[in-house]
Scaffold this motif. Sequence first.
Motif, short mmCIF file in Angstrom:
data_model
loop_
_atom_site.label_atom_id
_atom_site.label_comp_id
_atom_site.label_asym_id
_atom_site.label_seq_id
_atom_site.Cartn_x
_atom_site.Cartn_y
_atom_site.Cartn_z
N THR A 8 -28.67 -50.35 7.28
CA THR A 8 -28.63 -51.71 6.72
C THR A 8 -28.69 -52.76 7.83
O THR A 8 -28.02 -53.79 7.75
CB THR A 8 -27.37 -51.94 5.85
OG1 THR A 8 -26.23 -51.70 6.67
CG2 THR A 8 -27.34 -51.07 4.63
N LEU A 13 -31.98 -53.70 5.51
CA LEU A 13 -31.44 -54.61 4.49
C LEU A 13 -32.55 -55.48 3.90
O LEU A 13 -32.61 -55.68 2.67
CB LEU A 13 -30.32 -55.46 5.09
CG LEU A 13 -29.46 -56.23 4.09
CD1 LEU A 13 -28.90 -55.31 3.00
CD2 LEU A 13 -28.31 -56.95 4.80
N CYS A 28 -28.82 -49.11 -0.83
CA CYS A 28 -28.84 -49.22 0.63
C CYS A 28 -27.66 -48.45 1.19
O CYS A 28 -26.53 -48.66 0.77
CB CYS A 28 -28.74 -50.69 1.06
SG CYS A 28 -30.24 -51.60 0.76
N ASP A 30 -25.36 -46.90 4.45
CA ASP A 30 -25.01 -47.00 5.87
C ASP A 30 -23.72 -46.23 6.09
O ASP A 30 -22.86 -46.19 5.21
CB ASP A 30 -24.82 -48.48 6.26
CG ASP A 30 -25.08 -48.70 7.74
OD1 ASP A 30 -26.03 -49.42 8.08
OD2 ASP A 30 -24.33 -48.14 8.57
N ILE A 36 -20.66 -51.80 4.64
CA ILE A 36 -20.93 -51.58 3.21
C ILE A 36 -19.89 -52.32 2.36
O ILE A 36 -20.24 -52.93 1.34
CB ILE A 36 -20.96 -50.05 2.91
CG1 ILE A 36 -22.18 -49.41 3.60
CG2 ILE A 36 -20.98 -49.77 1.41
CD1 ILE A 36 -23.54 -49.93 3.18
N LEU A 39 -20.98 -55.87 2.37
CA LEU A 39 -22.17 -56.08 1.53
C LEU A 39 -21.81 -56.04 0.06
O LEU A 39 -22.32 -56.81 -0.75
CB LEU A 39 -23.24 -55.03 1.86
CG LEU A 39 -24.01 -55.29 3.16
CD1 LEU A 39 -24.78 -54.05 3.62
CD2 LEU A 39 -24.99 -56.46 2.99
N PHE A 66 -24.91 -50.80 -2.71
CA PHE A 66 -24.63 -50.41 -1.33
C PHE A 66 -23.65 -49.24 -1.32
O PHE A 66 -22.71 -49.23 -2.11
CB PHE A 66 -24.04 -51.59 -0.56
CG PHE A 66 -24.95 -52.78 -0.57
CD1 PHE A 66 -26.05 -52.84 0.27
CD2 PHE A 66 -24.75 -53.83 -1.47
CE1 PHE A 66 -26.91 -53.91 0.25
CE2 PHE A 66 -25.61 -54.90 -1.51
CZ PHE A 66 -26.69 -54.95 -0.65
#
Length: 431
Positions: A8, A13, A28, A30, A36, A39, A66
């Motif tokens: 990300t 992203l 997404c 990570d 995360i 996000l 995420f």
Amino acid sequence: MKLAVIGTGYVGLVTGACFANLGNEVICVDRDRQRITGLNRGQIPFYEPGLQEIVHRNTQAGRLTFSTDLTGSVKRSEILFIAVGTPSTPNGKADVSAVIAVAKGIAKAMKPKTFKVIVNKSTVPVGMGDIVTKILLEDGVKKDSFAVVSNPEFLREGSAVSDFMSPDRIVIGASDNRAFNKISELYRSLNAHMIFTSIKSAELIKYASNAFLATKISFINEIASICERVGSDVEEVANAVGLDHRIGREFLNAGIGWGGSCFPKDILALMHLAREHGYDPQILDAIHEVNNYQVDAFVGKIEKQLKNLRGKKITVLGLAFKPETDDLRDAPSLKIIDRLISKGARITAYDPVAEKTAKKIEKQLTFCNKVYEAIDGAEAVVVATEWGEFRDLDLEKVKKLMKKPVIFDGRNIYNPKRMKELGFSYFGVGR
Ligand code: UDX
């Protein structure tokens, strides 16, 4: 389509959010939990115009999520984008360990009988597609249940969202028709020029594109050095040279050199790749040298004018490696600041968005969050990033605030004639 984008950072992203914006279901992924969590709360980890808005819109619409769960994300997705970092190792080689780790994670999560496309978006040395394929096969993933694609990104920081939505071209490198069809279908709504190539060509297209752009910049910087010696103005030269459609005006802005998260590492990686394969890359060596020279020459100019820098207040306007980003990776500003500090100068810096990032890495700086305050009492101003607000400064006011009206314009944003009329000692690059 159901996509997983692993990584990300800027590329991951932006890619994930933009694909969600095109109507896909995107997760997404990570391994960085904190990122995360942020996000999921709507916090974008870096500054990129327009990104926050599309992340929020698509998260709310339920198309963008995420997660730290690579296995679960791989299982529910039909296309997997690898978009992790490939930083430089000390000898310039690209460090692909994150790509390998993700490929291994994907291999573990693959189910038999479901076809998945694994897309390499990370900038990787030629041959990485084969390595990813080998990792999956060695882990027992069946040959016909996946295909690897190289689909390099050409996103510029600061305009990554619009670059994604209106690309000059989309490069799809693959050897499997199902993969070509799936990825071209994914990009269909962008109505962009698609180029279908082998995986190895796609991998090199990315490096060659960045190397060519960096070459243009180093070339004009070399012309700028000649201009300074013979009395020409590099802006006038570039404007006329750039009108030849075979050359083009873009990336002919002379200055303190190229920086950022891509050019420096990609040029080094390409040089390393060439040498690994027995070729001595003479042009790449030269553009790299010219780029280093730009900083040396600029600092030299400052020293020549100010003589002893010890104790002198120098204000640096702009820290980010380019405008519209808070990214400081390989920013020429930092190299200049380090040199000036080592010579005893007191540096005050102002950047409209990069202050927070800069505070994490630079310790000997004074930051000002107001531009005129930063300039107050300065014996010289250095323009290191061409932020729009610096072009619009009230220069009469700047002159009054400064202890001595000396400007070193590392991005050629001011008109030398006007600066002279205003009473500044003005030093640009190549003019
Ligand atoms: C670059 C590529 O443009 C992009 O396609 C790729 O995918 C990633 O790398 P980016 O690093 O975001 O994008 O910045 P870019 O706009 O290309 O600028 C790179 C550097 O060159 C900056 O430091 C910029 O200041 C410098 N530059 C650019 C110049 O010095 N002169 C110019 O004329 C243009």
